[in-house]
Motif scaffolding. Structure first.
Motif, PDB file in Angstrom:
ATOM      1  N   ALA A 150       0.839  -1.201   0.000  1.00  0.00           N
ATOM      2  CA  ALA A 150       0.000   0.000   0.000  1.00  0.00           C
ATOM      3  C   ALA A 150       0.879   1.259   0.000  1.00  0.00           C
ATOM      4  CB  ALA A 150      -0.923  -0.001   1.217  1.00  0.00           C
ATOM      5  N   ARG A 151       1.957   1.243   0.765  1.00  0.00           N
ATOM      6  CA  ARG A 151       2.871   2.399   0.803  1.00  0.00           C
ATOM      7  C   ARG A 151       3.547   2.604  -0.537  1.00  0.00           C
ATOM      8  NH1 ARG A 151       4.823   0.279   6.557  1.00  0.00           N
ATOM      9  NH2 ARG A 151       3.410   1.526   7.852  1.00  0.00           N
ATOM     10  N   ALA A 152       3.956   1.507  -1.172  1.00  0.00           N
ATOM     11  CA  ALA A 152       4.640   1.618  -2.472  1.00  0.00           C
ATOM     12  C   ALA A 152       3.676   2.185  -3.520  1.00  0.00           C
ATOM     13  CB  ALA A 152       5.163   0.251  -2.906  1.00  0.00           C
ATOM     14  N   ILE A 153       2.439   1.710  -3.503  1.00  0.00           N
ATOM     15  CA  ILE A 153       1.447   2.201  -4.462  1.00  0.00           C
ATOM     16  C   ILE A 153       1.175   3.685  -4.214  1.00  0.00           C
ATOM     17  CG2 ILE A 153      -0.967   2.010  -5.200  1.00  0.00           C
ATOM     18  CD1 ILE A 153      -0.719  -1.036  -4.549  1.00  0.00           C
ATOM     19  N   ALA A 154       1.124   4.076  -2.940  1.00  0.00           N
ATOM     20  CA  ALA A 154       0.840   5.483  -2.605  1.00  0.00           C
ATOM     21  C   ALA A 154       1.926   6.412  -3.147  1.00  0.00           C
ATOM     22  CB  ALA A 154       0.706   5.643  -1.095  1.00  0.00           C
ATOM     23  N   LYS A 155       3.127   5.890  -3.315  1.00  0.00           N
ATOM     24  CA  LYS A 155       4.204   6.720  -3.869  1.00  0.00           C
ATOM     25  C   LYS A 155       4.081   6.868  -5.382  1.00  0.00           C
ATOM     26  CE  LYS A 155       7.645   6.206  -0.305  1.00  0.00           C
ATOM     27  NZ  LYS A 155       8.814   5.513   0.208  1.00  0.00           N
ATOM     28  N   GLN A 156       3.340   5.956  -6.005  1.00  0.00           N
ATOM     29  CA  GLN A 156       3.233   5.969  -7.463  1.00  0.00           C
ATOM     30  C   GLN A 156       1.978   6.667  -7.957  1.00  0.00           C
ATOM     31  OE1 GLN A 156       3.476   1.899  -8.711  1.00  0.00           O
ATOM     32  NE2 GLN A 156       5.582   1.672  -7.964  1.00  0.00           N
ATOM     33  N   ASP A 157       0.858   6.393  -7.300  1.00  0.00           N
ATOM     34  CA  ASP A 157      -0.414   6.918  -7.828  1.00  0.00           C
ATOM     35  C   ASP A 157      -1.452   6.943  -6.707  1.00  0.00           C
ATOM     36  OD1 ASP A 157      -1.976   6.898 -10.908  1.00  0.00           O
ATOM     37  OD2 ASP A 157      -3.162   6.769  -9.063  1.00  0.00           O
ATOM     38  N   LEU A 158      -1.966   8.126  -6.434  1.00  0.00           N
ATOM     39  CA  LEU A 158      -2.884   8.293  -5.314  1.00  0.00           C
ATOM     40  C   LEU A 158      -4.231   7.613  -5.562  1.00  0.00           C
ATOM     41  CD1 LEU A 158      -2.736   9.641  -2.542  1.00  0.00           C
ATOM     42  CD2 LEU A 158      -3.519  11.767  -3.606  1.00  0.00           C
ATOM     43  N   ASP A 159      -4.702   7.640  -6.802  1.00  0.00           N
ATOM     44  CA  ASP A 159      -5.970   6.972  -7.107  1.00  0.00           C
ATOM     45  C   ASP A 159      -5.846   5.454  -6.950  1.00  0.00           C
ATOM     46  OD1 ASP A 159      -7.683   9.197  -7.779  1.00  0.00           O
ATOM     47  OD2 ASP A 159      -6.457   9.449  -9.580  1.00  0.00           O
ATOM     48  N   GLN A 160      -4.722   4.919  -7.389  1.00  0.00           N
ATOM     49  CA  GLN A 160      -4.478   3.482  -7.195  1.00  0.00           C
ATOM     50  C   GLN A 160      -4.441   3.146  -5.713  1.00  0.00           C
ATOM     51  OE1 GLN A 160      -1.053   1.877  -9.237  1.00  0.00           O
ATOM     52  NE2 GLN A 160      -1.585   2.927 -11.127  1.00  0.00           N
ATOM     53  N   ALA A 161      -3.856   4.041  -4.930  1.00  0.00           N
ATOM     54  CA  ALA A 161      -3.772   3.802  -3.487  1.00  0.00           C
ATOM     55  C   ALA A 161      -5.167   3.807  -2.860  1.00  0.00           C
ATOM     56  CB  ALA A 161      -2.881   4.850  -2.826  1.00  0.00           C
ATOM     57  N   VAL A 162      -6.014   4.717  -3.306  1.00  0.00           N
ATOM     58  CA  VAL A 162      -7.406   4.744  -2.820  1.00  0.00           C
ATOM     59  C   VAL A 162      -8.100   3.429  -3.179  1.00  0.00           C
ATOM     60  CG1 VAL A 162      -9.684   5.811  -3.161  1.00  0.00           C
ATOM     61  CG2 VAL A 162      -7.659   7.262  -2.854  1.00  0.00           C
ATOM     62  N   ALA A 163      -7.909   2.978  -4.414  1.00  0.00           N
ATOM     63  CA  ALA A 163      -8.545   1.738  -4.870  1.00  0.00           C
ATOM     64  C   ALA A 163      -8.045   0.541  -4.063  1.00  0.00           C
ATOM     65  CB  ALA A 163      -8.258   1.531  -6.360  1.00  0.00           C
ATOM     66  N   TYR A 164      -6.732   0.468  -3.885  1.00  0.00           N
ATOM     67  CA  TYR A 164      -6.121  -0.649  -3.169  1.00  0.00           C
ATOM     68  C   TYR A 164      -6.635  -0.717  -1.733  1.00  0.00           C
ATOM     69  CZ  TYR A 164      -2.406  -3.739  -1.447  1.00  0.00           C
ATOM     70  OH  TYR A 164      -1.705  -4.769  -0.874  1.00  0.00           O
ATOM     71  N   GLU A 165      -6.605   0.429  -1.082  1.00  0.00           N
ATOM     72  CA  GLU A 165      -7.041   0.496   0.316  1.00  0.00           C
ATOM     73  C   GLU A 165      -8.510   0.120   0.456  1.00  0.00           C
ATOM     74  OE1 GLU A 165      -6.353   4.313   2.116  1.00  0.00           O
ATOM     75  OE2 GLU A 165      -8.016   4.052   3.527  1.00  0.00           O
ATOM     76  N   THR A 166      -9.339   0.636  -0.453  1.00  0.00           N
ATOM     77  CA  THR A 166     -10.776   0.381  -0.364  1.00  0.00           C
ATOM     78  C   THR A 166     -11.081  -1.096  -0.582  1.00  0.00           C
ATOM     79  OG1 THR A 166     -11.129   2.611  -1.224  1.00  0.00           O
ATOM     80  CG2 THR A 166     -13.030   1.139  -1.200  1.00  0.00           C
ATOM     81  N   ALA A 167     -10.431  -1.689  -1.572  1.00  0.00           N
ATOM     82  CA  ALA A 167     -10.648  -3.116  -1.855  1.00  0.00           C
ATOM     83  C   ALA A 167     -10.238  -3.960  -0.649  1.00  0.00           C
ATOM     84  CB  ALA A 167      -9.855  -3.532  -3.099  1.00  0.00           C
ATOM     85  N   HIS A 168      -9.101  -3.618  -0.047  1.00  0.00           N
ATOM     86  CA  HIS A 168      -8.634  -4.389   1.107  1.00  0.00           C
ATOM     87  C   HIS A 168      -9.533  -4.196   2.325  1.00  0.00           C
ATOM     88  CE1 HIS A 168      -4.626  -6.166   0.004  1.00  0.00           C
ATOM     89  NE2 HIS A 168      -5.032  -5.585  -1.104  1.00  0.00           N
ATOM     90  N   THR A 169     -10.003  -2.968   2.509  1.00  0.00           N
ATOM     91  CA  THR A 169     -10.889  -2.704   3.650  1.00  0.00           C
ATOM     92  C   THR A 169     -12.184  -3.499   3.508  1.00  0.00           C
ATOM     93  OG1 THR A 169      -9.974  -0.493   3.946  1.00  0.00           O
ATOM     94  CG2 THR A 169     -12.155  -0.891   4.884  1.00  0.00           C
ATOM     95  N   ILE A 170     -12.749  -3.485   2.307  1.00  0.00           N
ATOM     96  CA  ILE A 170     -14.014  -4.202   2.078  1.00  0.00           C
ATOM     97  C   ILE A 170     -13.801  -5.706   2.248  1.00  0.00           C
ATOM     98  CG2 ILE A 170     -15.676  -4.849   0.289  1.00  0.00           C
ATOM     99  CD1 ILE A 170     -15.563  -1.923  -0.656  1.00  0.00           C
ATOM    100  N   ALA A 171     -12.695  -6.229   1.703  1.00  0.00           N
ATOM    101  CA  ALA A 171     -12.410  -7.665   1.833  1.00  0.00           C
ATOM    102  C   ALA A 171     -12.273  -8.040   3.310  1.00  0.00           C
ATOM    103  CB  ALA A 171     -11.135  -8.013   1.065  1.00  0.00           C
TER     104      ALA A 171
END
Ligand SMILES: [Fe+2]
Ligand SMILES: [Fe+2]
Length: 201
Positions: A150-171
């Motif tokens: 999640a930290r690595a993605i946040a350094k690359q793209d904020l929208d991807q980080a939002v998507a990643y976090e949301t998917a993991h939270t829901i799962a």
């Protein structure tokens, strides 16, 4: 030293003391970690550093309030009565923003909205919304499987980080049989297209 005078009547030191007195030491440490992460994201993605700092320092201000405080505010402000079916996890952001407005005299809608959305997101998030939402998830004190990804993605793209976090939270919520607040699903549906980009890498 951060100057908050455009938004609140407190020095940084006074603000830190007021926030600290509203919560236990572990949560205060978390809040400082979220500020650190939020300032890094703000620098990387050109968000307003002062607003990012304030939103981060205030985001969990209401987290340790008794349930009755939130129920009272829902009535006082005529908020959606359906909110009463949820609990502290949803209330401390969605309803907590009103407590912060009252107790800090903070009127900046952008900061208040970021606090409001920090647990559930929204289908159309501002840069500041995303900075706080992601910072809360990846702050230095967080320790869960995949936090480094999640930290690595946040350094690359904020929208991807939002998507990643949301998917993991829901799962995570689904795996534990915990009800899912509909706005989190709206966030997921709006940002899930960015998740595909992370999978390609
Ligand atoms: Fe929170
Ligand atoms: Fe938090």
């Amino acid at each position: 030293m951060m100057d908050y005078s455009a938004y609140i009547d407190l020095s940084r030191q006074e603000l830190l003391e007021k926030v600290q007195s509203a919560m236990g030491p572990k949560r205060f440490e978390h809040v400082l970690g979220v500020e650190k992460a939020a300032l890094e994201l703000a620098a990387r993605y050109n968000a307003d550093a002062t607003k990012a700092s304030l939103a981060a320092l205030l985001h969990d201000y209401a987290k340790e309030r008794p349930d009755q405080d939130f129920l009272d505010i829902i009535d006082q402000y005529g908020l959606d009565q359906g909110l009463k079916n949820w609990g502290n996890n949803i209330w401390h952001g969605m309803v907590g923003s009103h407590i912060i407005r009252q107790e800090f005299g903070l009127e900046d809608d952008e900061i208040l909205q970021a606090v409001e959305r920090h647990t559930v997101g929204a289908s159309q998030m501002t840069l500041l919304d995303k900075v706080l939402y992601v910072a809360d998830y990846i702050e230095p004190g967080r320790d869960f499987p995949d936090v480094d990804e999640a930290r690595a993605i946040a350094k690359q793209d904020l929208d991807q980080a939002v998507a990643y976090e949301t998917a993991h939270t829901i799962a995570h919520l689904a795996s534990k049989g915990i009800p899912i607040y509909p706005q989190i699903l709206e966030t997921y549906n709006a940002y899930v297209k960015y998740l595909k980009d992370t999978k390609k890498k």
